[in-house]
Scaffold this motif. Structure first.
Motif, mmCIF file in Angstrom:
data_model
loop_
_atom_site.group_PDB
_atom_site.id
_atom_site.type_symbol
_atom_site.label_atom_id
_atom_site.label_comp_id
_atom_site.label_asym_id
_atom_site.label_seq_id
_atom_site.Cartn_x
_atom_site.Cartn_y
_atom_site.Cartn_z
ATOM 1 N N SER B 36 -23.500 78.297 32.802
ATOM 2 C CA SER B 36 -24.479 77.921 33.837
ATOM 3 C C SER B 36 -24.865 79.111 34.705
ATOM 4 C CB SER B 36 -23.907 76.797 34.710
ATOM 5 O OG SER B 36 -22.723 77.234 35.352
ATOM 6 N N ASP B 41 -21.270 82.469 26.437
ATOM 7 C CA ASP B 41 -20.215 81.467 26.602
ATOM 8 C C ASP B 41 -19.148 81.615 25.518
ATOM 9 O OD1 ASP B 41 -18.684 79.245 27.111
ATOM 10 O OD2 ASP B 41 -20.385 77.915 27.442
ATOM 11 N N GLN B 43 -16.149 80.032 25.962
ATOM 12 C CA GLN B 43 -15.146 79.064 26.398
ATOM 13 C C GLN B 43 -14.684 78.136 25.286
ATOM 14 O OE1 GLN B 43 -15.726 77.921 30.820
ATOM 15 N NE2 GLN B 43 -17.723 77.832 29.857
ATOM 16 N N GLN B 190 -6.832 79.512 25.475
ATOM 17 C CA GLN B 190 -7.961 78.830 26.101
ATOM 18 C C GLN B 190 -8.744 79.830 26.938
ATOM 19 O OE1 GLN B 190 -7.043 75.733 28.939
ATOM 20 N NE2 GLN B 190 -9.191 75.163 29.184
ATOM 21 N N VAL B 192 -11.656 80.303 29.740
ATOM 22 C CA VAL B 192 -12.493 79.641 30.735
ATOM 23 C C VAL B 192 -13.215 80.722 31.521
ATOM 24 C CG1 VAL B 192 -10.575 79.418 32.372
ATOM 25 C CG2 VAL B 192 -12.570 77.964 32.634
ATOM 26 N N GLN B 193 -14.487 80.490 31.803
ATOM 27 C CA GLN B 193 -15.292 81.488 32.498
ATOM 28 C C GLN B 193 -15.795 80.930 33.821
ATOM 29 O OE1 GLN B 193 -17.212 82.241 28.393
ATOM 30 N NE2 GLN B 193 -18.221 83.696 29.755
ATOM 31 N N SER B 194 -15.763 81.773 34.827
ATOM 32 C CA SER B 194 -16.333 81.424 36.120
ATOM 33 C C SER B 194 -17.014 82.681 36.635
ATOM 34 C CB SER B 194 -15.224 80.927 37.060
ATOM 35 O OG SER B 194 -14.160 81.852 37.103
ATOM 36 N N PRO B 195 -17.882 82.566 37.641
ATOM 37 C CA PRO B 195 -18.611 83.761 38.072
ATOM 38 C C PRO B 195 -17.658 84.911 38.411
ATOM 39 C CG PRO B 195 -19.578 81.801 39.058
ATOM 40 C CD PRO B 195 -18.320 81.360 38.350
ATOM 41 N N TYR B 197 -15.354 86.233 36.426
ATOM 42 C CA TYR B 197 -14.056 86.213 35.736
ATOM 43 C C TYR B 197 -14.182 85.648 34.324
ATOM 44 C CZ TYR B 197 -11.987 86.850 40.343
ATOM 45 O OH TYR B 197 -11.641 87.342 41.566
ATOM 46 N N THR B 199 -11.039 84.188 32.038
ATOM 47 C CA THR B 199 -9.593 83.960 32.072
ATOM 48 C C THR B 199 -9.146 83.406 30.727
ATOM 49 O OG1 THR B 199 -9.665 83.579 34.433
ATOM 50 C CG2 THR B 199 -7.743 82.738 33.278
ATOM 51 N N VAL B 201 -6.006 81.706 28.969
ATOM 52 C CA VAL B 201 -4.690 81.092 29.100
ATOM 53 C C VAL B 201 -4.013 81.198 27.736
ATOM 54 C CG1 VAL B 201 -3.384 79.020 29.678
ATOM 55 C CG2 VAL B 201 -5.527 79.521 30.884
ATOM 56 N N ILE B 210 -6.062 87.118 33.645
ATOM 57 C CA ILE B 210 -7.238 87.026 34.519
ATOM 58 C C ILE B 210 -8.017 88.331 34.392
ATOM 59 C CG2 ILE B 210 -8.033 86.769 36.895
ATOM 60 C CD1 ILE B 210 -5.385 85.198 37.414
ATOM 61 N N ARG B 212 -11.029 90.490 35.435
ATOM 62 C CA ARG B 212 -12.071 90.659 36.452
ATOM 63 C C ARG B 212 -13.266 91.343 35.795
ATOM 64 N NH1 ARG B 212 -7.510 92.978 38.235
ATOM 65 N NH2 ARG B 212 -8.247 95.102 38.611
#
Lengths: 284, 340
Positions: B36, B41, B43, B190, B192-195, B197, B199, B201, B210, B212
């Motif tokens: 988004s 992506d 993920q 796993q 997972v992406q966020s603004p 980062y 990450t 797992v 993590i 950066r």
């Protein structure tokens, strides 16, 4: 309706809202958080409490230590911790338990007191065990939330614990675990997470507060101001408590240079404690 | 993937063989979906379980084998797993005292059943450079690797000399990496992406890498387990540079690989989604004293089903207690060894 009645009506509404807010401070805040993935509040970031709940989730005065032994004029810090001096003492706190005390059954209360007397041997934090939920939330370490449209993952600095929030309920967890199985959904601006399948080996704090493997936790994360979330958790565990009970606290988002999670993989830090006696040459 | 793109892949594979294009360019045939916030992506849940290993086994002479050869070896592997999966005979009694009473039967393993396919080629090692499929240790690197490895295999004097897997500090071998390599089980990741980062797992041991996106590396005296990773995007490829590796993690061993990662190595990983169900994971290790050249590998990470369960290792670690206690018992009863 004449304007004066409108005002009166608004005033009484405000009173009602105010009264409701006393009972449930989180849900009624007017704050609207910035939007993140999927139109939900953006809860990304590094969060941490600013309280002393990990020492004791109930109201407590500052005290000299977590472990004591009898002294000539009253209890003194136990031999094992006396060298720590002020570093080993307990900071005061008003606690996070709503409508306390914690509603233990008489038997469970006796266990809590026994736990307190044997804190050094029994607190799972001392052995760097995974903290479980809710203790992970209010340990004196930050945790980071990674939120996307598809997923939310929590990474805790303490012990490198992680939680993946499932948004599709897979049914009961096939086996108990330390951090449990977390199934989440959004209720308005509140992230609600039901945590089940946790084992009986975690504690709530360093004060011996405990639970059974029947424990269910429903967490609610609600943004209430810029950089602040209200955290509420309802704990149900009929084997230990006479009724469901709640804790609530504030989480604060770290900013700037403070907002970088560090690593605290403490397993290696407890090797001397746990395995020192098995060395070829145990230290004197 | 649409048919036109599928048709392109063999052509791109052929180009690769002739060395015309680099792997990352081949991957550009597929365009990853976007998060988004606009990043490619990556993920989901991924696995690198495979029969293919970091280094090429001695019995295989080339990086690529034919489908017939792969089928023969995969059948042999399956037979070995089946033989190793027979129920224990309840009347067999205790096994004879020996140095190695054996380990898991196949039920506990999840090492994959296939050789990996990269760019249409069936691969016998992750390492593609050097061409011999082996870590190009310098004399110093080999010496340091031997010293670290020998200690781990022969010394039982205290917890610190045992492997990180036995100590439950990180997973076995280089499961969490970098580079992230397949081991006997729990080969799941796993993303997972966020603004800002990405990450990862890592299933074993519940480790969050993590990453950066941008920023500066940690001060030189801070050397976390799995190092310090900073990423950036090059087109659709996530490029991750890891430094500040923990010297305690230099030698890692699993049944499937042994690797000496000199503590001052720089590891560069490249994650490129090449189809809805696959990420091409490339890695490069550079350190001028331990290796005679930079070395590179390529691993496909395939989409897999969850959920991923908790690998809580330390909390139930009876093994380390027993390993150390066993060594103490042998020291106090030297005749135990003589009666074998």
């Amino acid at each position: 309706m004449k304007p004066i009645y409108v005002l009166v009506g608004l005033a009484s509404l405000a009173t009602l809202v105010g009264m409701a807010a006393q009972g449930a401070p989180a849900a009624t805040q007017a704050y609207v958080a910035p939007r993140g993935a999927g139109g939900h509040p953006d809860i990304n970031g590094v969060w941490e409490v600013m309280n002393t709940a990990n020492w004791d989730i109930e109201p407590h005065a500052a005290r000299a230590a977590l472990a004591f032994r009898p002294g000539p004029f009253g209890p003194v810090p136990a031999k094992e911790v006396v060298a720590l001096g002020a570093v080993g003492s307990v900071p005061a706190g008003l606690g996070i338990v709503e409508n306390g005390p914690i509603p233990y059954t008489p038997e469970a209360l006796a266990v809590k007191k026994d736990n307190q007397a044997h804190w050094l041997e029994r607190d799972p934090e001392i052995k760097c065990y995974l903290p479980g939920v809710p203790r992970a939330t209010y340990m004196p370490f930050p945790f980071q939330i990674f939120q996307s449209t598809e997923a939310i993952v929590f990474a805790y600095e303490y012990a490198g614990a992680v939680r993946n929030i499932l948004f599709k309920d897979p049914g009961p967890a096939p086996v108990d675990s330390w951090m449990g199985q977390s199934v989440g959904h959004w209720e308005g601006d509140t992230l609600v997470v039901a945590v089940t399948g946790q084992n009986d080996s975690t504690w709530f704090d360093r004060a011996g507060n405990h639970h059974s493997a029947d424990k269910k936790v429903v967490e609610r994360y609600t943004p209430t101001a810029a950089g602040v979330m209200r955290y509420e958790a309802e704990i149900t565990d009929p084997a230990t408590f006479t009724r469901p009970w709640k804790i609530s606290l504030n989480l604060y988002r770290r900013a700037g240079q403070d907002a970088q999670l560090q690593q605290f993989k403490c397993v290696e830090f407890v090797e001397e404690l746990m395995y020192g006696r098995l060395r070829k040459e145990p230290l004197k | 993937m649409n048919r036109a793109k599928q048709a392109l892949l063999p052509i791109l594979g052929a180009l690769l063989l002739t060395g015309v294009v680099a792997p990352a360019q081949a991957a550009a045939a597929y365009r990853a979906p976007r998060t988004s916030f606009g990043d490619p992506d990556l993920q989901g849940l991924w696995t690198n379980a495979s029969i293919t290993t970091l280094e090429r086994p001695d019995n295989l002479k080339s990086l690529v084998i034919t489908p017939a050869e792969a089928a023969r070896l995969e059948t042999a592997n399956k037979a070995w797993l089946a033989a190793n999966d027979r129920p224990t005979d309840p009347k067999a009694g205790a096994p004879p005292v020996s140095d190695d009473p054996g380990g898991y039967n196949s039920f506990w393993l999840d090492l994959g059943s296939k050789y990996a396919v990269v760019n249409g080629e069936i691969r016998t090692s992750w390492i593609v450079d050097p061409a011999n499929g082996h870590v190009p240790y310098s004399e110093k690197g080999r010496h340091d690797a031997m010293a670290a490895g020998m200690r781990q295999f022969t010394n039982f004097d205290g917890p610190e000399v045992r492997s990180l897997g036995e100590r439950c500090i990180v997973g076995y071998g280089s499961s969490g990496g970098p580079p992230m390599l397949n081991v006997l089980y729990n080969n799941n990741y796993q993303i997972v992406q966020s603004p800002g980062y990405v990450t990862i797992v890592v299933e074993m041991n519940h480790d969050a890498r993590i990453i950066r996106l941008g920023g500066a590396h940690l001060p030189a005296n801070i050397r976390p387990w799995m190092g310090d990773s900073i990423g950036h995007w090059e087109g659709d490829t996530l490029v991750v540079e890891t430094t500040n590796l923990n010297p305690g993690q230099a030698f890692t061993a699993d049944i499937r690989h042994r690797i000496y990662l000199a503590p001052d190595s720089k590891v560069t990983e490249r994650f490129t989604r090449v189809s809805p169900a696959e990420i091409l994971y490339e890695f490069k290790v550079e350190e001028p004293t331990a290796y005679t050249q930079a070395w590179r590998g390529e691993i496909p990470m395939r989409a897999t089903k969850g959920p991923m369960y908790e690998y809580a290792c330390h909390e139930g670690n009876y093994a380390l207690t027993d390993i150390l206690a066993g060594a103490r018992a042998q020291e106090h009863k030297p005749q135990a060894r003589a009666t074998q």
